[in-house]
Design an enzyme around this catalytic site. Structure first.
Site, PDB file in Angstrom:
ATOM      1  N   GLY A  12      42.839  23.996  57.511  1.00 31.23           N
ATOM      2  CA  GLY A  12      43.714  23.857  56.346  1.00 31.23           C
ATOM      3  C   GLY A  12      45.201  23.783  56.631  1.00 31.23           C
ATOM      4  CG  ASN A  14      46.946  17.881  57.024  1.00 31.75           C
ATOM      5  OD1 ASN A  14      48.003  17.267  57.068  1.00 31.75           O
ATOM      6  ND2 ASN A  14      46.033  17.799  57.991  1.00 31.75           N
ATOM      7  CG  MET A  90      35.303  18.688  58.670  1.00 34.57           C
ATOM      8  SD  MET A  90      36.552  17.467  59.176  1.00 34.57           S
ATOM      9  CE  MET A  90      35.825  16.951  60.729  1.00 34.57           C
ATOM     10  NE  ARG A  91      29.527  19.566  54.071  1.00 38.77           N
ATOM     11  CZ  ARG A  91      28.615  19.834  55.006  1.00 38.77           C
ATOM     12  NH1 ARG A  91      27.766  18.911  55.397  1.00 38.77           N
ATOM     13  NH2 ARG A  91      28.554  21.036  55.534  1.00 38.77           N
ATOM     14  CB  ILE A  92      30.533  10.709  53.985  1.00 40.99           C
ATOM     15  CG1 ILE A  92      31.046  10.495  55.412  1.00 40.99           C
ATOM     16  CG2 ILE A  92      30.619   9.428  53.170  1.00 40.99           C
ATOM     17  CD1 ILE A  92      30.130   9.664  56.269  1.00 40.99           C
ATOM     18  CG  LEU A  93      33.881  12.952  48.764  1.00 34.42           C
ATOM     19  CD1 LEU A  93      35.129  12.599  47.958  1.00 34.42           C
ATOM     20  CD2 LEU A  93      33.211  14.200  48.193  1.00 34.42           C
ATOM     21  CG  ASN A 107      40.368  11.198  54.010  1.00 31.73           C
ATOM     22  OD1 ASN A 107      40.286  12.425  54.162  1.00 31.73           O
ATOM     23  ND2 ASN A 107      39.956  10.340  54.930  1.00 31.73           N
ATOM     24  CG  HIS A 109      40.942   8.902  59.506  1.00 32.18           C
ATOM     25  ND1 HIS A 109      39.764   9.596  59.680  1.00 32.18           N
ATOM     26  CD2 HIS A 109      40.993   7.995  60.518  1.00 32.18           C
ATOM     27  CE1 HIS A 109      39.142   9.130  60.749  1.00 32.18           C
ATOM     28  NE2 HIS A 109      39.865   8.154  61.280  1.00 32.18           N
ATOM     29  CD  GLU A 174      46.384  14.598  60.694  1.00 31.54           C
ATOM     30  OE1 GLU A 174      45.877  15.264  59.783  1.00 31.54           O
ATOM     31  OE2 GLU A 174      45.846  14.470  61.807  1.00 31.54           O
TER      32      GLU A 174
HETATM   33  C1  GRF Z   1      43.199  16.607  60.400  1.00 32.44           C
HETATM   34  O1  GRF Z   1      43.387  16.028  61.660  1.00 32.44           O
HETATM   35  C2  GRF Z   1      42.794  15.560  59.394  1.00 32.44           C
HETATM   36  O2  GRF Z   1      43.385  14.322  59.614  1.00 32.44           O
HETATM   37  C3  GRF Z   1      41.315  15.449  59.638  1.00 32.44           C
HETATM   38  O3  GRF Z   1      40.893  16.767  59.874  1.00 32.44           O
HETATM   39  C4  GRF Z   1      41.989  17.530  60.390  1.00 32.44           C
HETATM   40  C5  GRF Z   1      42.175  18.690  59.468  1.00 32.44           C
HETATM   41  O4  GRF Z   1      43.155  19.584  59.910  1.00 32.44           O
HETATM   42  N1  GRF Z   1      40.665  14.761  58.543  1.00 32.44           N
HETATM   43  P1  GRF Z   1      43.617  20.765  58.950  1.00 32.44           P
HETATM   44  O5  GRF Z   1      42.345  21.451  58.456  1.00 32.44           O
HETATM   45  O6  GRF Z   1      44.416  20.190  57.834  1.00 32.44           O
HETATM   46  O7  GRF Z   1      44.426  21.691  59.820  1.00 32.44           O
END
Ligand code: GRF
Length: 205
Positions: A12, A14, A90-93, A107, A109, A174
């Site tokens: 988490g 981000n 970490m899943r596909i919706l 999202n 990525h 990011e």
């Molecule tokens: C990030 O690299 C994001 O791009 C990817 O998963 C990671 C999540 O990091 N989808 P965090 O949980 O936000 O620290």
């Protein structure tokens, strides 16, 4: 003021950056909820620390993906957010959720899409031997990391990089582009036309 909800499965970081940007007043929004499929996600601690309601739909407690997604859909509807941010989900919706929230679901990525969609994007970039990697914020469509691109940022791949060092350098970017994309959405400065996303100039409004 827009309401946003974050959907995350793990660390988490981000999510934290969004919490901080909202608190600092640089994103005009309130964070209405953290939704997670993982009861052990560190993102939950971050939400509690910020007084943000947490909804846990523990993937492993449902008989199948359909039942899980039905609960997830319900949780998303309940929190009444204008924007849903997948930040390390970490899943596909499934297509039902994607359709329901089309244009309101983004999202982050860790690759320069359309290169290296899916899991282990940084490892894919290293294995391919690219010299430039990066990250992308995009609207979600019914493919895997394939929706209209909002913002991208390049990150050089250095000679001694391994997956961890590259991932760390990408993550720093990011943390810049995700809050910026969320701000643009919350200020109604994004317009989607087909595959393209136009950023309406801040000065034009
Ligand atoms: C990030 O690299 C994001 O791009 C990817 O998963 C990671 C999540 O990091 N989808 P965090 O949980 O936000 O620290």
């Amino acid at each position: 003021m827009k309401r946003i909800a974050v959907i995350a499965s793990g660390r988490g970081s981000n999510f934290q950056v969004l919490i901080d940007a909202i608190r600092a007043g640089s994103i005009p929004a309130v964070c209405a909820a953290l939704i997670t499929d993982n009861p052990g996600a560190y993102a939950i601690e971050r939400a509690r620390g910020a007084g943000i309601p947490v909804m846990v739909a523990d993937y492993n407690s449902f008989p199948d993906k359909e039942a899980y997604e039905a609960r997830l859909l319900e949780a998303m509807q309940e929190c009444g957010a204008d924007l849903f941010v997948l930040a390390g989900y970490m899943r596909i919706l499934g297509p039902g959720i994607v359709r329901e929230f089309s244009g309101r679901l983004i999202n982050i990525h860790p690759a320069l899409l359309p290169a290296f969609p899916g899991l282990h994007a940084q490892r894919q970039a290293l294995d391919y031997g690219v010299k430039v990697a990066g990250c992308t914020v995009h609207f979600v469509d019914d493919g895997v990391d394939s929706g209209p691109v909002i913002i991208q940022c390049c990150v050089p791949v250095l000679e001694g990089d391994d997956e961890a060092t590259l991932a760390e350098r990408i993550l720093a970017e990011e943390h810049v582009i995700l809050p910026e994309a969320v701000r643009l959405f919350c200020e109604d400065l994004l317009r989607i036309e087909g595959r393209k996303v136009f950023i309406i100039s801040d000065n034009a409004v």
